[in-house]
Write an enzyme that holds these catalytic residues in place. Sequence first.
Site, PDB file in Angstrom:
ATOM      1  CB  THR A  60      74.039  13.149 111.256  1.00  0.00           C
ATOM      2  OG1 THR A  60      73.468  13.912 110.179  1.00  0.00           O
ATOM      3  CG2 THR A  60      75.466  12.793 110.877  1.00  0.00           C
ATOM      4  N   GLY A  61      71.942  11.378 109.476  1.00  0.00           N
ATOM      5  CA  GLY A  61      71.762  10.681 108.203  1.00  0.00           C
ATOM      6  C   GLY A  61      70.304  10.419 107.922  1.00  0.00           C
TER       7      GLY A  61
ATOM      8  N   GLY B 126      67.203   9.350 108.695  1.00  0.00           N
ATOM      9  CA  GLY B 126      66.668   9.043 110.014  1.00  0.00           C
ATOM     10  C   GLY B 126      65.869   7.760 110.075  1.00  0.00           C
TER      11      GLY B 126
ATOM     12  NE  ARG C  43      61.486  12.091 109.353  1.00  0.00           N
ATOM     13  CZ  ARG C  43      62.772  12.425 109.448  1.00  0.00           C
ATOM     14  NH1 ARG C  43      63.109  13.648 109.804  1.00  0.00           N
ATOM     15  NH2 ARG C  43      63.710  11.549 109.198  1.00  0.00           N
TER      16      ARG C  43
ATOM     17  N   GLY D 182      62.216  11.818 113.296  1.00  0.00           N
ATOM     18  CA  GLY D 182      63.352  11.029 112.829  1.00  0.00           C
ATOM     19  C   GLY D 182      64.102  10.373 113.968  1.00  0.00           C
ATOM     20  CG  ASP D 183      68.259   9.360 113.371  1.00  0.00           C
ATOM     21  OD1 ASP D 183      67.868  10.337 112.692  1.00  0.00           O
ATOM     22  OD2 ASP D 183      69.469   9.106 113.545  1.00  0.00           O
TER      23      ASP D 183
ATOM     24  CB  THR E  43      71.290  15.936 112.234  1.00  0.00           C
ATOM     25  OG1 THR E  43      70.006  15.842 111.651  1.00  0.00           O
ATOM     26  CG2 THR E  43      71.246  15.445 113.671  1.00  0.00           C
TER      27      THR E  43
END
Lengths: 301, 301
Positions: free
Chosen positions: B223-224, B226, B201, B203-204, B173
């Site tokens: 980033t990571g 999510g 799906r 994510g964050d 990301t």
Amino acid sequence: MSTPMSSQSPSAGGGPVIAIHAGAGRVPVGDDGEERRQGLLAALEDAAAVLSGGGSALDAAQAAVAHMEDRVDLFNAGRGSALCGDGTVEMAAAVMRGADQAAGAVAAIGRIRQPVLAARAVLDESPHVLMVGAAAEAVARRAGVAEADPSYFITDRQRGRLREAGSMFEGGTVGAVCRDAAGELAAATSTGGMRGQAPGRIGDSPLIGAGTWADGGVAVSCTGDGEVFIRVGVARLIAAWVGAGVSVADAAAAALDAVDGLGGHGGLIAVDSAGEVTMPFHDGAMPRGLWRAGQLAAVWV
Amino acid sequence: MSTPMSSQSPSAGGGPVIAIHAGAGRVPVGDDGEERRQGLLAALEDAAAVLSGGGSALDAAQAAVAHMEDRVDLFNAGRGSALCGDGTVEMAAAVMRGADQAAGAVAAIGRIRQPVLAARAVLDESPHVLMVGAAAEAVARRAGVAEADPSYFITDRQRGRLREAGSMFEGGTVGAVCRDAAGELAAATSTGGMRGQAPGRIGDSPLIGAGTWADGGVAVSCTGDGEVFIRVGVARLIAAWVGAGVSVADAAAAALDAVDGLGGHGGLIAVDSAGEVTMPFHDGAMPRGLWRAGQLAAVWV
């Protein structure tokens, strides 16, 4: 904001409590408040039965919202949801469990009878938090959640409203926050979105930290101008402040002030780990209800 | 967390600044760090050109992310995004402008060459904040954003990775945070999601307050993992703390600790209104870069 309403002591104090809301906004002309009152009371009873039986805050919040989703045309959730501009229904819901901040949410779904059950399926059965569209429906289906044909959700009343001029703001999003006997918190929110919205628009209700939140300190469910609630990050903001020692009533009021500062309107309900409940909202009305173990349920429409 | 990295004074102090990140996580075996270094430098140059020309923080953050989206296979965004389990690409992006907390985000899109431009179109051209799927693509199309066939985004490298065993965590990301000459802040984030994820799906990254945030006090891009970043509400939490007087470095470190507490990993970049930058991340690597007016750009891969 007018009519902030807070349930402080002496009612608070450790027992199970459930608070619910429908949408903030103007009450429709000719609205039958008595029908809405009965719907709110029945939703509280469903949740109270869960809590009185030793059930979890998450199960109780979910039960209240699932009941309101099935009340046709009373609330903007489940059957009788506001219609998109193309006449379809797109629903969204979220649940969050405070103890471990586990969350599940669905958006842009049209085939699940009670969307809050789909959100719960995402929490329980998937590694994800937010699923949209057919993927969300597939998770719910695999979990055995009841489906319905998209036509099931579309009511004559909402067809009529879609033809009305004026604000797209439907204002009937429903939600619940709960503290169970173990002192754990949970929140659930469900919505049919904005009347006349574009399919694919997602508001604050299914977004963890915007319209829905629960952690060890507070559970929050919001209703109102979804875009502004997202831009304020209302539910997460309240939780951050409560985590820093601000009272739930002060935190909620200040977060709604921030919504006001960006030109938004709405309301929210929140409960903290001590069982304090606050239910502030902007001008107009926000049908809502409160039940505490050992007390009579109260509703305001 | 290891290797917290913070750019404190003397470098801070009022001028324009841009910080960028790629994905936190383990560096792939055989990875060409030099290519990634060049990509980060070029992205910084694009953003610096905007800022040096008097452009806004939002335009600069967007420029950096748009550059990284077009770097094939270097980052998990735009062309070369991680593939869903069914071999398709679903991308998401968000932008937020601190001055008025205006935001735009898109998710589950597969036809927009640079998703961050679609997010910007939602901010500029729609009354909404988050749009998904075809509706999001339609907003971008009406705004004149370049499209591409879904096959454009799929690369042989990502096809190969999808067949590999092991973690789905792709970790590429990208994002940018910026303070412009007027002292205003902005953030932008773009992602191809998790390798092997189910389509649908989210994510964050596209969720305002989870992976992306900007207000008058701080801009954040994450980033990571999510799902954990959503459950912590990382970006909104940092902003709430900065708003309460906590330093951006302390707020970011504590928010990452909360991610750690829920078993998540990742990193983030943040800049405050004074131009202080912090770039903490968990173990592994987080390719990142920093440029301040009048100084040489610096990158770490």
